[in-house]
Design an enzyme around this catalytic site. Sequence first.
Site, mmCIF file in Angstrom:
data_model
loop_
_atom_site.group_PDB
_atom_site.id
_atom_site.type_symbol
_atom_site.label_atom_id
_atom_site.label_comp_id
_atom_site.label_asym_id
_atom_site.label_seq_id
_atom_site.Cartn_x
_atom_site.Cartn_y
_atom_site.Cartn_z
ATOM 1 N N ASP A 1 0.775 -1.238 0.000
ATOM 2 C CA ASP A 1 0.000 0.000 0.000
ATOM 3 C C ASP A 1 0.810 1.294 0.000
ATOM 4 O O ASP A 1 0.252 2.378 -0.090
ATOM 5 C CB ASP A 1 -0.973 0.002 1.194
ATOM 6 C CG ASP A 1 -0.268 -0.291 2.514
ATOM 7 O OD1 ASP A 1 0.947 -0.033 2.609
ATOM 8 O OD2 ASP A 1 -0.936 -0.783 3.436
ATOM 9 N N HIS B 1 6.304 -7.774 -1.789
ATOM 10 C CA HIS B 1 5.177 -8.100 -2.676
ATOM 11 C C HIS B 1 4.846 -6.981 -3.652
ATOM 12 O O HIS B 1 3.790 -6.976 -4.271
ATOM 13 C CB HIS B 1 3.939 -8.470 -1.849
ATOM 14 C CG HIS B 1 4.103 -9.761 -1.087
ATOM 15 N ND1 HIS B 1 3.197 -10.215 -0.168
ATOM 16 C CD2 HIS B 1 5.088 -10.689 -1.128
ATOM 17 C CE1 HIS B 1 3.622 -11.361 0.338
ATOM 18 N NE2 HIS B 1 4.768 -11.664 -0.223
ATOM 19 N N CYS C 1 2.390 -0.636 -18.328
ATOM 20 C CA CYS C 1 1.769 -1.246 -19.499
ATOM 21 C C CYS C 1 2.576 -2.486 -19.866
ATOM 22 O O CYS C 1 3.806 -2.433 -19.965
ATOM 23 C CB CYS C 1 1.764 -0.257 -20.662
ATOM 24 S SG CYS C 1 1.250 -1.026 -22.213
HETATM 25 ZN ZN LIG Z 1 1.306 0.877 -23.534
#
Ligand SMILES: [Zn+2]
Length: 170
Positions: A33, A48, A56
Amino acid sequence: MLFTSAVPNPAHRALARLEEEGKLKAVITQNIDGLHQMAGSREVLELHGSVHRNYCTRCGEFYDLDYVAQSEGVPHCSCGGVIKPDVVLYEEGLDDRTLRKSVAYISHADMLIIGGTSLVVYPAAGLIDYYRGNKLVLINKGATSRDSQADLVISDSIGEVLGTVTGVNL
Ligand SMILES: [Zn+2]
């Protein structure tokens, strides 16, 4: 998994203060978080990953948490690729560099304080075996699988304990 309004608790603030005072070298966390950094901790090893880093899968473009939180359904990049959080999902391995750095810190630590975990999630729980000192402290509300190994066991909330000893609760 996204709680964009979460704020640091006394445990986060206490650890940041200890680092500022030069008493703490690193925070090794299973949390994703980003609250340790929000509280002011600088050396944070996120076993983690973090929901604050999103990439992307096609072009590698970076996206922040707000973009992902505001997307409907699966978030997509302007190039059309799927955006994936830099978070370790079930059945994925941990990041090698983070793991090696964590092992280095633990194996050289004078004191190791483990808090807020019942030590059941591997391989993170296995990191404890790299500690070679004699000041192993476990702070957790319930019993942990390693209580018998510890030099000090405090059965209370980590926020309550660290917040009180560092004074951030006062
Ligand atoms: Zn992209």
